[in-house]
Structure formats: structure tokens, C-alpha cells
Scaffold this motif. Sequence first.
Motif, PDB file in Angstrom:
ATOM      1  N   LEU A  40     -49.435 -13.457  32.390  1.00 34.33           N
ATOM      2  CA  LEU A  40     -49.967 -12.277  31.725  1.00 34.33           C
ATOM      3  C   LEU A  40     -48.990 -11.773  30.677  1.00 34.33           C
ATOM      4  O   LEU A  40     -47.783 -11.666  30.943  1.00 34.33           O
ATOM      5  N   ALA A  41     -49.512 -11.463  29.479  1.00 36.36           N
ATOM      6  CA  ALA A  41     -48.693 -10.794  28.478  1.00 36.36           C
ATOM      7  C   ALA A  41     -48.429  -9.366  28.939  1.00 36.36           C
ATOM      8  O   ALA A  41     -49.105  -8.832  29.825  1.00 36.36           O
ATOM      9  N   GLU A  42     -47.450  -8.730  28.317  1.00 36.69           N
ATOM     10  CA  GLU A  42     -47.037  -7.402  28.767  1.00 36.69           C
ATOM     11  C   GLU A  42     -48.189  -6.394  28.710  1.00 36.69           C
ATOM     12  O   GLU A  42     -48.428  -5.654  29.659  1.00 36.69           O
ATOM     13  N   GLN A  43     -48.917  -6.361  27.594  1.00 43.19           N
ATOM     14  CA  GLN A  43     -50.011  -5.404  27.455  1.00 43.19           C
ATOM     15  C   GLN A  43     -51.162  -5.755  28.394  1.00 43.19           C
ATOM     16  O   GLN A  43     -51.811  -4.870  28.979  1.00 43.19           O
ATOM     17  N   GLN A  44     -51.436  -7.031  28.579  1.00 45.77           N
ATOM     18  CA  GLN A  44     -52.496  -7.458  29.486  1.00 45.77           C
ATOM     19  C   GLN A  44     -52.183  -7.029  30.917  1.00 45.77           C
ATOM     20  O   GLN A  44     -53.072  -6.564  31.648  1.00 45.77           O
ATOM     21  N   PHE A  45     -50.934  -7.159  31.305  1.00 43.12           N
ATOM     22  CA  PHE A  45     -50.537  -6.751  32.650  1.00 43.12           C
ATOM     23  C   PHE A  45     -50.721  -5.237  32.838  1.00 43.12           C
ATOM     24  O   PHE A  45     -51.224  -4.790  33.880  1.00 43.12           O
ATOM     25  N   LYS A  46     -50.347  -4.437  31.837  1.00 45.60           N
ATOM     26  CA  LYS A  46     -50.515  -2.992  31.949  1.00 45.60           C
ATOM     27  C   LYS A  46     -51.989  -2.621  32.093  1.00 45.60           C
ATOM     28  O   LYS A  46     -52.354  -1.736  32.878  1.00 45.60           O
ATOM     29  N   THR A  47     -52.846  -3.303  31.336  1.00 47.16           N
ATOM     30  CA  THR A  47     -54.282  -3.020  31.417  1.00 47.16           C
ATOM     31  C   THR A  47     -54.830  -3.336  32.806  1.00 47.16           C
ATOM     32  O   THR A  47     -55.620  -2.575  33.375  1.00 47.16           O
ATOM     33  N   ILE A  48     -54.404  -4.476  33.387  1.00 46.08           N
ATOM     34  CA  ILE A  48     -54.875  -4.854  34.722  1.00 46.08           C
ATOM     35  C   ILE A  48     -54.381  -3.865  35.766  1.00 46.08           C
ATOM     36  O   ILE A  48     -55.126  -3.464  36.675  1.00 46.08           O
ATOM     37  N   MET A  49     -53.123  -3.417  35.660  1.00 45.32           N
ATOM     38  CA  MET A  49     -52.592  -2.456  36.618  1.00 45.32           C
ATOM     39  C   MET A  49     -53.369  -1.143  36.574  1.00 45.32           C
ATOM     40  O   MET A  49     -53.667  -0.536  37.610  1.00 45.32           O
ATOM     41  N   GLU A  50     -53.711  -0.682  35.370  1.00 46.11           N
ATOM     42  CA  GLU A  50     -54.480   0.554  35.250  1.00 46.11           C
ATOM     43  C   GLU A  50     -55.860   0.397  35.890  1.00 46.11           C
ATOM     44  O   GLU A  50     -56.365   1.317  36.559  1.00 46.11           O
ATOM     45  N   ALA A  51     -56.479  -0.765  35.706  1.00 43.53           N
ATOM     46  CA  ALA A  51     -57.800  -0.991  36.294  1.00 43.53           C
ATOM     47  C   ALA A  51     -57.722  -1.050  37.819  1.00 43.53           C
ATOM     48  O   ALA A  51     -58.578  -0.493  38.518  1.00 43.53           O
ATOM     49  N   LEU A  52     -56.687  -1.710  38.364  1.00 42.22           N
ATOM     50  CA  LEU A  52     -56.567  -1.821  39.811  1.00 42.22           C
ATOM     51  C   LEU A  52     -56.246  -0.484  40.464  1.00 42.22           C
ATOM     52  O   LEU A  52     -56.707  -0.189  41.578  1.00 42.22           O
TER      53      LEU A  52
END
Length: 405
Positions: A252-264
Amino acid sequence: MSPLLDEAISHLGTHDRDALVLRYFQNKSLSEVGAAMGLEERTAQKRVTRALEKLRKVFAKQGVTLSGAVIAGAVSANSVQAAPAGLAMTIKVASLAAAVTGTSSLFQFMTMSKLKLGFNAMLVAGVTIAFVIQHQAQVKLRADNESLRQQITQLQADNQKFSDQLAAAGKSKLLSDAEFLELLRLRGEVGRLRYQQNNLSKITESNTNRLPDMQVIQIHAKARFISLPTEDLQALGVQWMSEAQGVKSGLLAEQQFKTIMEALQGASDAETISEPEVLTSNGGQTEMRTTQSVPVDGTNTDVGASLDMTPYFSTNSLTFNLDLGAKLTQLTGDPSRPDMQTIQATNQVTLSIGQTFVFAEPLPSGGWLPDATNIPAGPRSLLVFVTPTVIDAAGNRVNFPPPNQ
């Protein structure tokens, strides 16, 4: 260096001065220095290196730029034969006196005029010393390289033995905890030795004068164990790669990881089991654990999540190499007389700065943790996110330039 040397020596503490005298004026080995000072050999080496580095900084403040290797080589090559014949005995007596009284200092003897003659003689080393140091360093590196090759061969044989046991166990049978941890240790040790061997080869082929500039790299790593319905995995937008026994992994790229964490964090059916983090040195094996002791069949058992990790960071390619071993132990059955179930997975991955590695493994049905209020229904998967970061001595993230700069 001669007119500044007395001032530089005066900036050293008693232990640093004693280490230099024992190492270079009594020509003691590092193990002998450690024995004389009540230290381990490795600690004695650090003490000598630290003293040389302090001398270098004092010279630098006075406008005299010298590398630690030149200072050490000059002292080692010239101090003993250039000093008067009685100097070594004088220093030895001073060292014994300091050990008995606890108040004397070897520095009192280093200010004597005879010792000054020994230091002034260091100036005759010249360019020849640089070539001698470089040759000696290359010989040592080649010897170290050969030793590492032999260790790797033995460890690879041990690693293969445990890997064969794991393959023979099949899907329905896992290694014991002791065997599993031993397998992870061997894999981490092989990776560490390969890393050292590669770096020794690069140093030998380029320039041994770069050795004093190498720094110890500190790595901060954070893991996240999250339980999620299996049907929601595709909705995360991860480009999954399928591996053995139903395990999936992705980068996961840095921004992609942040987006997934917010969704979870906003999902009602996603459960965060633990978020351990750790600080370790480059190539150091470490374990992140969030467990609690629970009685099962009359025996206290650790229940929860743990991650065994050995990280390596390459300053040449600016990439991390991670050896990972994740483990989750849950309770199952009747809460009044629970049993336990354990899942574990290993992985080796290479990722760039800012990336996060994630792998997902199916969770057996009916499992629960002591703090859970209910047992989830339907197939679920365990997500393990691992994010490594290089930090400086102050704990701040290190920003590296792109590899092509």
C-alpha cells in the motif's frame, strides 16, 4: 595535530582516556582492554571508538579535519615505538593504582613530557599510514566476509531442516511454538548475515575510507491486527496477491493506507485487535506482542496477537526487507471451560520508504478473545498491516532523497 592534542585529551572523561591508553599505548587487544576495565569486549570496542570520535570532533572545532581511522592508525602505528622505553611500564602502574584507589586517573600520566613525545611522534605517519590502514581494513573485511559465508552455509542447513518439518506438517498440523520461533530465528539470522556480507563486499570494492562514516540505522515499526468479514476484503481496493494456504498479501502507498485505515475505523463490523509498535536497530530481530494470560485446561496460556520481525534497510536502494512471522491465539468453545486455537503465517517482503505491507489470512470459525462481548458470525479474515520507518536519534522520521540523486 600536535599543538592541539593536549587540549583534545583534556576533553575526554577518565574511562575514555583509560581505554585509549590500554588499547594504543599498552598495545592491548579489545578483549584485554575489556578485562582490565571490567567490560565486555564489544563494550570496550565502543569505548575506544567513542574516545577517538571525541578527539576527532575537538580537532574539527580547531579547523583540523581528520578521520577517526587516521587518528586510530597514527596512534596504533607510532605510539609504542615512538614513546620512551619506560612509558608502557609507567602507564601500567598508573592503571593499577587507579584500580586500587578509585581516585587516580591515567590522564595524570598522559600529561607527562615523555608521553607528549609519544603523541608528537604520531605526526611522522604521513601518507604511508593511510595506505597501511586501508590495506589492513581490506584484509580484515575479506576475513570477515569468509567467516560470514561459513556461518550462512551452516544456518541455511539448519533453516532447511526446519522448513522441511514445516512442509511435512501439512495444513492440518502446525509446528510447536518452540520450533516455530526457532525457524523464525534462523531465517532472521540468515538474512542478517546476508545483509552484513553484502555490505562488506560493497565496502571492500569501493573505498575503506568510508567505514568511519557508516551510522547505525534505527527503525520504528508499527503493526495493526484487524478482524474483518472476508467478503469485505475486495472492497478495500488492495491489489491482493494469493499465497499458500489462503493467505493474501499486498503493498500500500502511504495515502492508500491512510484511506483504508479511515474506512476501517468507521466500519462497525471491523474489529481492531491490537496495534503494537517497536523501535529496533537495522537487522535486529524483535517481537511485538499484545497478549494476556488466560487459564486453559488448568494452564496459563498467552492469548492475543504477536509479530516476530527482522527488518533490514538498504541506504543504496532505499528499501526495507522484512522477515515477518505473525501469530494470533484465540479462545474457542465453552467460555466456562475454553479451549484455544492458533493461526500463524510467515512472509518475506521488500518495500519502499512510505509503503505499508498487509497480509490477510482466514480466521477459523468460533474463535474469540477474552475482552470480546460476542462471537462474530460468518467467515472472517485477519488483516496484519506493517509500516516500517527510518528514524534519527531524536525519534524523527528521516527523509531520504530519491535513489537517483
